[in-house]
Design a protein around this motif. Structure first.
Motif, PDB file in Angstrom:
ATOM      1  N   GLY A 285       1.034  -1.427   0.076  1.00 36.34           N
ATOM      2  CA  GLY A 285      -0.191  -0.181  -0.998  1.00 36.34           C
ATOM      3  C   GLY A 285       0.964   1.350  -0.004  1.00 36.34           C
ATOM      4  N   ILE A 286       0.981   2.392  -0.719  1.00 38.80           N
ATOM      5  CA  ILE A 286       1.646   3.718  -0.958  1.00 38.80           C
ATOM      6  C   ILE A 286       0.286   4.735  -1.565  1.00 38.80           C
ATOM      7  N   ASN A 287       1.078   5.675  -1.756  1.00 39.95           N
ATOM      8  CA  ASN A 287       0.017   6.777  -2.190  1.00 39.95           C
ATOM      9  C   ASN A 287       0.760   7.957  -2.996  1.00 39.95           C
ATOM     10  N   ARG A 288       1.840   7.078  -3.609  1.00 38.79           N
ATOM     11  CA  ARG A 288       2.614   7.809  -4.456  1.00 38.79           C
ATOM     12  C   ARG A 288       2.818   6.889  -5.287  1.00 38.79           C
ATOM     13  N   LEU A 289       3.229   7.786  -6.568  1.00 37.87           N
ATOM     14  CA  LEU A 289       4.377   6.129  -7.420  1.00 37.87           C
ATOM     15  C   LEU A 289       5.942   6.544  -8.298  1.00 37.87           C
ATOM     16  N   THR A 290       5.846   5.156  -7.566  1.00 37.76           N
ATOM     17  CA  THR A 290       7.131   4.647  -7.877  1.00 37.76           C
ATOM     18  C   THR A 290       7.295   4.047  -9.331  1.00 37.76           C
ATOM     19  N   ARG A 291       8.900   4.282  -9.227  1.00 37.30           N
ATOM     20  CA  ARG A 291       9.647   4.142 -10.588  1.00 37.30           C
ATOM     21  C   ARG A 291      10.457   2.583 -10.428  1.00 37.30           C
ATOM     22  N   ASN A 292       9.432   1.867  -9.773  1.00 35.01           N
ATOM     23  CA  ASN A 292       9.091   0.399  -9.649  1.00 35.01           C
ATOM     24  C   ASN A 292       7.669  -0.118 -10.227  1.00 35.01           C
ATOM     25  N   PHE A 293       7.133   1.149  -9.661  1.00 33.87           N
ATOM     26  CA  PHE A 293       5.336   0.809  -9.731  1.00 33.87           C
ATOM     27  C   PHE A 293       5.556   0.562 -11.225  1.00 33.87           C
ATOM     28  N   MET A 294       5.754   1.502 -11.734  1.00 30.32           N
ATOM     29  CA  MET A 294       5.481   2.344 -13.101  1.00 30.32           C
ATOM     30  C   MET A 294       5.816   1.789 -14.387  1.00 30.32           C
ATOM     31  N   GLU A 295       7.507   1.260 -13.947  1.00 27.42           N
ATOM     32  CA  GLU A 295       7.814  -0.177 -15.027  1.00 27.42           C
ATOM     33  C   GLU A 295       6.315  -1.330 -15.207  1.00 27.42           C
ATOM     34  N   GLY A 296       5.250  -1.951 -14.631  1.00 28.25           N
ATOM     35  CA  GLY A 296       4.945  -2.902 -14.382  1.00 28.25           C
ATOM     36  C   GLY A 296       3.286  -2.027 -14.467  1.00 28.25           C
ATOM     37  N   GLU A 297       2.726  -0.423 -14.381  1.00 36.67           N
ATOM     38  CA  GLU A 297       1.472  -0.038 -14.330  1.00 36.67           C
ATOM     39  C   GLU A 297       0.918  -0.333 -15.918  1.00 36.67           C
ATOM     40  N   PRO A 298       1.661  -0.271 -17.197  1.00 37.82           N
ATOM     41  CA  PRO A 298       0.145  -0.469 -18.293  1.00 37.82           C
ATOM     42  C   PRO A 298       0.411  -2.589 -18.877  1.00 37.82           C
ATOM     43  N   LEU A 299       0.725  -2.536 -17.421  1.00 36.19           N
ATOM     44  CA  LEU A 299       0.692  -4.241 -17.696  1.00 36.19           C
ATOM     45  C   LEU A 299      -0.964  -4.754 -16.569  1.00 36.19           C
ATOM     46  N   ILE A 300      -0.984  -3.545 -16.047  1.00 39.96           N
ATOM     47  CA  ILE A 300      -2.366  -4.295 -14.837  1.00 39.96           C
ATOM     48  C   ILE A 300      -3.584  -4.433 -15.688  1.00 39.96           C
ATOM     49  N   ASP A 301      -4.083  -5.584 -15.564  1.00 41.01           N
ATOM     50  CA  ASP A 301      -5.630  -5.305 -16.133  1.00 41.01           C
ATOM     51  C   ASP A 301      -6.663  -5.099 -15.473  1.00 41.01           C
ATOM     52  N   GLY A 302      -6.404  -5.245 -14.182  1.00 39.12           N
ATOM     53  CA  GLY A 302      -7.247  -5.151 -13.087  1.00 39.12           C
ATOM     54  C   GLY A 302      -6.671  -4.748 -12.123  1.00 39.12           C
ATOM     55  N   ALA A 303      -8.478  -4.251 -10.735  1.00 37.67           N
ATOM     56  CA  ALA A 303      -7.813  -4.200  -9.397  1.00 37.67           C
ATOM     57  C   ALA A 303      -8.924  -4.779  -8.107  1.00 37.67           C
TER      58      ALA A 303
END
Length: 388
Positions: A285-303
């Motif tokens: 859980g986090i309230n900011r965008l990290t470089r690591n998360f952004m590497e995979g963000e376009p690949l996440i299909d749902g939440a």
């Protein structure tokens, strides 16, 4: 002529005996020599260093969840890493890349701000590779994490939890200390893409262990490295695999994936809490965008969103039904796996990550008095209806 033939035959046989005898003698002395060099009871190590034991963790079928849903729900058992968690992979990658680049010198000190598990892993890896470790830890983290860090030889500063924008956030403290210390190296797990790269290997392991037969992967995110690295590898190999995020209370990543924003209208600027994390799960859980998360963000299909009560009940369910004693993030991941299974329906293979065991969560997540205080006492559910 017969006498000559007999004489030649005897000569050849004598020659064979002499050659065989010489060979046996050489073999005997070589054998004695080898036995002197390597006693028969000597151990032959399978690894040259404890860090060689990191990774290649088993994939375990979570029987109760699989049988209840008609899916194959599999958990990557990261708690069998030598440091007890998935963060061993990240720590090893960060330290190795730091040493390789020269940013970290042998004998130098690695600084990190962490909720616990990354610090434990860094203290193990740095000790094995000839460095030191200094960790800034929020003082609301389970006490056993601080005790583990100290037992591994790390220096530990426990600090009050504040927003990342505050100069005294544990990550900012670690960064400044690294910059002001000779031989200091800030491991920077949230932004250092060595984290993401470490989990490309995790993804490869999952792909190989399932023989490429996987329909979905689901995990929570803290630094974002796990979900980014695994999803990147799986999607590079499989066209049909889906990736889902499970997000705990107080985190903004669910809104990011579902709506493209980090907060809802009721959480607009001026209405948000200074420290909005109202979850007992640690490390996710986090309230900011990290470089690591952004590497995979376009690949996440749902939440999906998970609640603390769902995670608490899931952890008790798993230990009772499957003998799996897991920590808070692992329990939340299994909540996510169940929600994905219900969404996809029977016949699918779903993989998640069992990040760590429950042993380092005894004073909070697995503590009856603490849960009573937080109004989270488990009810001992006899079915999986506690997951909504």
């Amino acid at each position: 002529m017969k006498a000559l033939a007999l004489s030649a035959s005897l000569s050849r046989q004598v020659g064979y005996v002499l050659v065989l005898g010489a060979g046996l003698a050489v073999g005997y002395w070589l054998g004695r020599s080898r036995r002197r060099a390597t006693p028969s009871n000597a151990c032959v190590p399978s690894s040259s260093n404890v860090v060689d034991l990191i990774g290649n963790t088993p994939l375990v079928r979570i029987n109760s969840l699989s049988d209840a849903t008609g899916c194959e729900i599999l958990g990557k058992a990261e708690f069998v890493n030598p440091g007890g968690s998935i963060k061993d992979r990240v720590a090893l990658q960060i330290v190795k890349e730091g040493l390789s680049s020269g940013e970290l010198k042998e004998g130098g000190t690695v600084f990190e701000g962490t909720a616990g598990s990354t610090g434990v892993s860094l203290s193990l890896v740095t000790a094995a590779l000839g460095c030191k470790c200094h960790v800034y830890l929020p003082d609301d983290a389970a006490i056993e994490k601080a005790e583990l860090l100290q037992a591994y030889g790390a220096s530990v500063d426990r600090v009050r939890p504040v927003s990342i924008s505050h100069r005294d956030h544990f990550v900012n403290l670690a960064r400044r200390k690294a910059q002001s210390t000779k031989g200091g190296f800030f491991s920077n797990q949230f932004e250092n893409l060595a984290n993401f790269r470490a989990h490309l290997k995790t993804g490869r392991e999952i792909f190989e262990q399932t023989n490429g037969k996987i329909d979905a992967f689901v995990a929570a995110a803290g630094t974002g490295g796990t979900i980014a690295g695994i999803s990147t590898y799986l999607k590079s190999k499989l066209d049909g695999v889906s990736v889902y995020l499970i997000d705990p209370p107080g985190s903004s990543l669910y809104n990011r994936v579902k709506r493209g924003v980090m907060y809802t209208n009721v959480e607009a600027e001026g209405k948000r809490l200074k420290n909005p994390f109202d979850t007992i799960t640690e490390g996710i859980g986090i309230n900011r965008l990290t470089r690591n998360f952004m590497e995979g963000e376009p690949l996440i299909d749902g939440a999906f969103q998970g609640t603390d009560m769902e995670a608490v009940e899931m952890s008790r369910w798993l230990v009772r039904e499957d003998g799996l004693f897991v920590g808070s993030s692992s329990a939340m991941n299994c909540v996510g796996a169940l929600k994905v299974a219900r969404k996809l329906g029977p016949g699918h293979t779903i993989v998640t990550v069992l990040c760590d065991g429950g042993q380092r969560h005894l004073s909070k997540f697995h503590n009856r008095a603490y849960l009573e205080k937080m109004n989270l006492s488990p009810k001992g559910c006899e079915s999986l209806d506690f997951v909504h």
